[in-house]
Scaffold this motif. Structure first.
Motif, PDB file in Angstrom:
ATOM      1  N   LEU A  16     -27.541  23.895 -21.089  1.00  0.00           N
ATOM      2  CA  LEU A  16     -27.022  23.855 -22.455  1.00  0.00           C
ATOM      3  C   LEU A  16     -26.417  22.496 -22.797  1.00  0.00           C
ATOM      4  CD1 LEU A  16     -25.464  27.423 -22.751  1.00  0.00           C
ATOM      5  CD2 LEU A  16     -27.756  26.629 -23.374  1.00  0.00           C
ATOM      6  N   ARG A  17     -25.797  21.857 -21.820  1.00  0.00           N
ATOM      7  CA  ARG A  17     -25.242  20.533 -22.072  1.00  0.00           C
ATOM      8  C   ARG A  17     -26.338  19.507 -22.331  1.00  0.00           C
ATOM      9  NH1 ARG A  17     -21.469  18.365 -23.864  1.00  0.00           N
ATOM     10  NH2 ARG A  17     -21.047  16.776 -22.290  1.00  0.00           N
ATOM     11  N   ALA A  18     -27.493  19.675 -21.670  1.00  0.00           N
ATOM     12  CA  ALA A  18     -28.616  18.772 -21.932  1.00  0.00           C
ATOM     13  C   ALA A  18     -29.062  18.888 -23.387  1.00  0.00           C
ATOM     14  CB  ALA A  18     -29.771  19.081 -20.984  1.00  0.00           C
ATOM     15  N   TYR A  19     -29.076  20.114 -23.899  1.00  0.00           N
ATOM     16  CA  TYR A  19     -29.395  20.315 -25.311  1.00  0.00           C
ATOM     17  C   TYR A  19     -28.358  19.648 -26.203  1.00  0.00           C
ATOM     18  CZ  TYR A  19     -28.713  22.657 -29.771  1.00  0.00           C
ATOM     19  OH  TYR A  19     -28.462  22.907 -31.113  1.00  0.00           O
ATOM     20  N   GLU A  20     -27.090  19.875 -25.916  1.00  0.00           N
ATOM     21  CA  GLU A  20     -26.026  19.330 -26.758  1.00  0.00           C
ATOM     22  C   GLU A  20     -26.064  17.803 -26.781  1.00  0.00           C
ATOM     23  OE1 GLU A  20     -21.461  20.429 -27.706  1.00  0.00           O
ATOM     24  OE2 GLU A  20     -21.970  20.269 -25.580  1.00  0.00           O
ATOM     25  N   ARG A  21     -26.277  17.182 -25.622  1.00  0.00           N
ATOM     26  CA  ARG A  21     -26.342  15.719 -25.568  1.00  0.00           C
ATOM     27  C   ARG A  21     -27.517  15.183 -26.381  1.00  0.00           C
ATOM     28  NH1 ARG A  21     -25.190  16.598 -20.079  1.00  0.00           N
ATOM     29  NH2 ARG A  21     -27.394  16.301 -19.580  1.00  0.00           N
ATOM     30  N   SER A  22     -28.613  15.917 -26.405  1.00  0.00           N
ATOM     31  CA  SER A  22     -29.795  15.429 -27.109  1.00  0.00           C
ATOM     32  C   SER A  22     -29.644  15.470 -28.624  1.00  0.00           C
ATOM     33  CB  SER A  22     -31.022  16.249 -26.684  1.00  0.00           C
ATOM     34  OG  SER A  22     -30.984  17.551 -27.255  1.00  0.00           O
ATOM     35  N   ARG A  23     -28.749  16.307 -29.132  1.00  0.00           N
ATOM     36  CA  ARG A  23     -28.693  16.509 -30.578  1.00  0.00           C
ATOM     37  C   ARG A  23     -27.390  16.077 -31.241  1.00  0.00           C
ATOM     38  NH1 ARG A  23     -31.925  15.626 -33.134  1.00  0.00           N
ATOM     39  NH2 ARG A  23     -31.178  16.855 -34.890  1.00  0.00           N
ATOM     40  N   LYS A  24     -26.278  16.174 -30.549  1.00  0.00           N
ATOM     41  CA  LYS A  24     -24.998  15.998 -31.231  1.00  0.00           C
ATOM     42  C   LYS A  24     -24.827  14.588 -31.799  1.00  0.00           C
ATOM     43  CE  LYS A  24     -20.154  17.316 -30.664  1.00  0.00           C
ATOM     44  NZ  LYS A  24     -19.114  17.759 -29.703  1.00  0.00           N
ATOM     45  N   GLY A  25     -25.130  13.574 -31.007  1.00  0.00           N
ATOM     46  CA  GLY A  25     -24.961  12.199 -31.476  1.00  0.00           C
ATOM     47  C   GLY A  25     -25.876  11.881 -32.639  1.00  0.00           C
ATOM     48  N   ASP A  26     -27.127  12.316 -32.561  1.00  0.00           N
ATOM     49  CA  ASP A  26     -28.078  12.052 -33.634  1.00  0.00           C
ATOM     50  C   ASP A  26     -27.643  12.742 -34.921  1.00  0.00           C
ATOM     51  OD1 ASP A  26     -30.586  10.889 -34.517  1.00  0.00           O
ATOM     52  OD2 ASP A  26     -31.330  12.942 -34.638  1.00  0.00           O
ATOM     53  N   ASN A  27     -27.165  13.984 -34.807  1.00  0.00           N
ATOM     54  CA  ASN A  27     -26.698  14.686 -36.002  1.00  0.00           C
ATOM     55  C   ASN A  27     -25.482  14.010 -36.622  1.00  0.00           C
ATOM     56  OD1 ASN A  27     -28.701  16.660 -35.988  1.00  0.00           O
ATOM     57  ND2 ASN A  27     -27.526  18.036 -34.678  1.00  0.00           N
ATOM     58  N   TRP A  28     -24.551  13.544 -35.768  1.00  0.00           N
ATOM     59  CA  TRP A  28     -23.384  12.817 -36.274  1.00  0.00           C
ATOM     60  C   TRP A  28     -23.833  11.580 -37.052  1.00  0.00           C
ATOM     61  CZ3 TRP A  28     -18.741  13.850 -37.551  1.00  0.00           C
ATOM     62  CH2 TRP A  28     -17.942  14.726 -36.807  1.00  0.00           C
ATOM     63  N   MET A  29     -24.786  10.826 -36.469  1.00  0.00           N
ATOM     64  CA  MET A  29     -25.257   9.605 -37.109  1.00  0.00           C
ATOM     65  C   MET A  29     -25.897   9.906 -38.463  1.00  0.00           C
ATOM     66  SD  MET A  29     -28.004   6.810 -35.708  1.00  0.00           S
ATOM     67  CE  MET A  29     -29.377   7.964 -35.936  1.00  0.00           C
ATOM     68  N   MET A  30     -26.732  10.940 -38.515  1.00  0.00           N
ATOM     69  CA  MET A  30     -27.386  11.285 -39.771  1.00  0.00           C
ATOM     70  C   MET A  30     -26.371  11.759 -40.796  1.00  0.00           C
ATOM     71  SD  MET A  30     -30.497  10.498 -39.231  1.00  0.00           S
ATOM     72  CE  MET A  30     -31.550  11.292 -40.434  1.00  0.00           C
ATOM     73  N   GLN A  31     -25.401  12.554 -40.369  1.00  0.00           N
ATOM     74  CA  GLN A  31     -24.360  13.003 -41.301  1.00  0.00           C
ATOM     75  C   GLN A  31     -23.600  11.828 -41.885  1.00  0.00           C
ATOM     76  OE1 GLN A  31     -22.146  15.886 -38.834  1.00  0.00           O
ATOM     77  NE2 GLN A  31     -22.607  17.387 -40.415  1.00  0.00           N
TER      78      GLN A  31
END
Length: 401
Positions: free
Chosen positions: A341-356
């Motif tokens: 689950l952490r691998a999933y979170e690392r793959s998406r959280k930063g990119d979503n923050w940047m897009m937001q």
């Protein structure tokens, strides 16, 4: 007591797509998935026919990128003929406060379409029809998640009916007010924009030219998204007070103001269907995961609709979570483990923050009439439009290519 591998709370577009990707790409040994929702997902035969009147269109419309389209293809849920799914080859964005504009062209980057405009009901129906073909996906409708408790290598889920379900993983795909997120005690941070998006389907005097149009007004952006000619779906970001006024106007008054605010760019607006409004806010979960639990799409984050990327970001979450779960499943590992689950979170959280942050910055830059900022953004739009390499790199990123 029922047992399964994965419970997905929420049978909207992200939840259905995740379930289909997991069972269709898992190989011969498929995970057992339970979809939990208040309502039974139903196929709608009326969506096979082209709309005849403005009332036939769904007010919820999405701009689907090529990357998102490929996910539907993988799930077997993209039609061979794009009936009620409308590709667009051009996008024109311009500022009402000056002459700055930027034009994107699919031909310049060697693709058939920049994206696809699709009604929410149509996308949902395509997924439901595929879901009905899968024996390893069970739907439990009319019940609600009440409580969750970790028990060694599984979660014990108690439902409102009193029934219990044991699962190795719980996925919250249940929207911006996610009940899963609340039960897990995951805080969501963000703010309201003090705006609402007014949506409607309109007909225009001139052909929309398979172009997505967006005019930035001081109050917020106004988008015309191309659908079946002569119809467009509009998304109009305005103050809460003005949204109330616009929705209360008669059709003639609404058409007059809409035509003026769009500078009659497609000629006069000639007809309008029912109108609706929804509040705009930015939100982001402090964590995407908890023990044996993951959040996707609006349950994890919401954005301003000015770039039409809300659903696409959520589908990127779905793709990433599916990838990590399938890698673990096929290797015989624990799909609900912290490592997966952490691998999933690392793959998406930063990119979503940047897009937001990008969308929020654009919203603040364009939604004002300060003379200096007006001059800067018009100069910026024109400059980027004259730099093909930069412009094309930007649009390819937006398309997920």
């Amino acid at each position: 007591m029922k047992s399964c591998d994965i419970v997905i709370n929420g049978a909207g577009i992200p939840g259905l797509l995740l379930a289909l990707l997991l069972v269709r790409e898992a190989g011969s040994a498929k995970p057992e998935i339970l979809l939990l929702d208040r309502q039974q997902p139903q196929a709608d035969d009326s969506l096979h026919a082209q709309p005849q009147t403005v009332q036939d269109f769904d007010l919820r419309v999405f701009a689907i990128t090529e990357a998102s389209r490929q996910l539907f293809v993988r799930a077997g849920a993209w039609p061979q003929a794009t009936q009620r799914i409308y590709p667009y080859q051009h996008m024109l964005v311009w500022d009402a406060g000056g002459k700055g504009s930027i034009h994107f062209d699919a031909a310049e980057i060697g693709v058939l379409a920049l994206g696809y405009i699709a009604e929410g009901r149509v996308l949902h129906d395509l997924l439901v029809r595929q879901l009905q073909q899968e024996n390893s996906i069970e739907i439990l409708a009319g019940d609600e998640l009440q409580q969750l408790e970790e028990d060694n290598d599984q979660l014990q889920l108690t439902l409102k009916s009193g029934n219990t379900v044991n699962a190795r993983l719980l996925v919250g795909a249940d929207g911006a007010r996610s009940h899963v997120r609340q039960l897990a005690g995951i805080e969501s941070v963000g703010w309201a924009y003090g705006q609402q998006a007014v949506v409607a389907t309109v007909a225009t005097e001139h052909d929309h030219q398979s172009t997505a149009w967006q005019r930035f007004l001081p109050e917020g952006p106004l988008a015309f998204l191309p659908m079946q000619k002569p119809w467009c779906s509009i998304v109009w970001s305005v103050s809460e007070h003005r949204a109330d006024e616009l929705c209360q106007l008669d059709d003639e008054g609404f058409i007059r103001i809409l035509t003026g605010d769009f500078a009659a760019h497609l000629g006069a607006v000639t007809a309008v269907g029912p109108r609706a409004k929804f509040p705009l806010r930015l939100s982001h979960a402090r964590a995407y995961t908890a023990p044996r639990l993951a959040l996707v799409a609006d349950a994890a984050h919401t954005v301003h609709p000015l770039a039409g990327q809300g659903l696409n970001l959520g589908l990127h979450d779905v793709a990433s979570l599916a990838e990590q779960l399938l890698l673990a499943w096929q290797a015989g590992k624990d799909i609900g483990s912290r490592r997966v689950l952490r691998a999933y979170e690392r793959s998406r959280k930063g990119d979503n923050w940047m897009m937001q942050a990008s969308f929020d910055g654009l919203k603040r830059l364009f939604s004002n009439d300060q003379s200096l900022l007006t001059q800067l953004r018009n100069t910026g739009l024109t400059a980027v439009d004259r730099l093909p390499m930069l412009k094309n790199a930007f649009v390819r990123k937006a398309m997920g290519l």
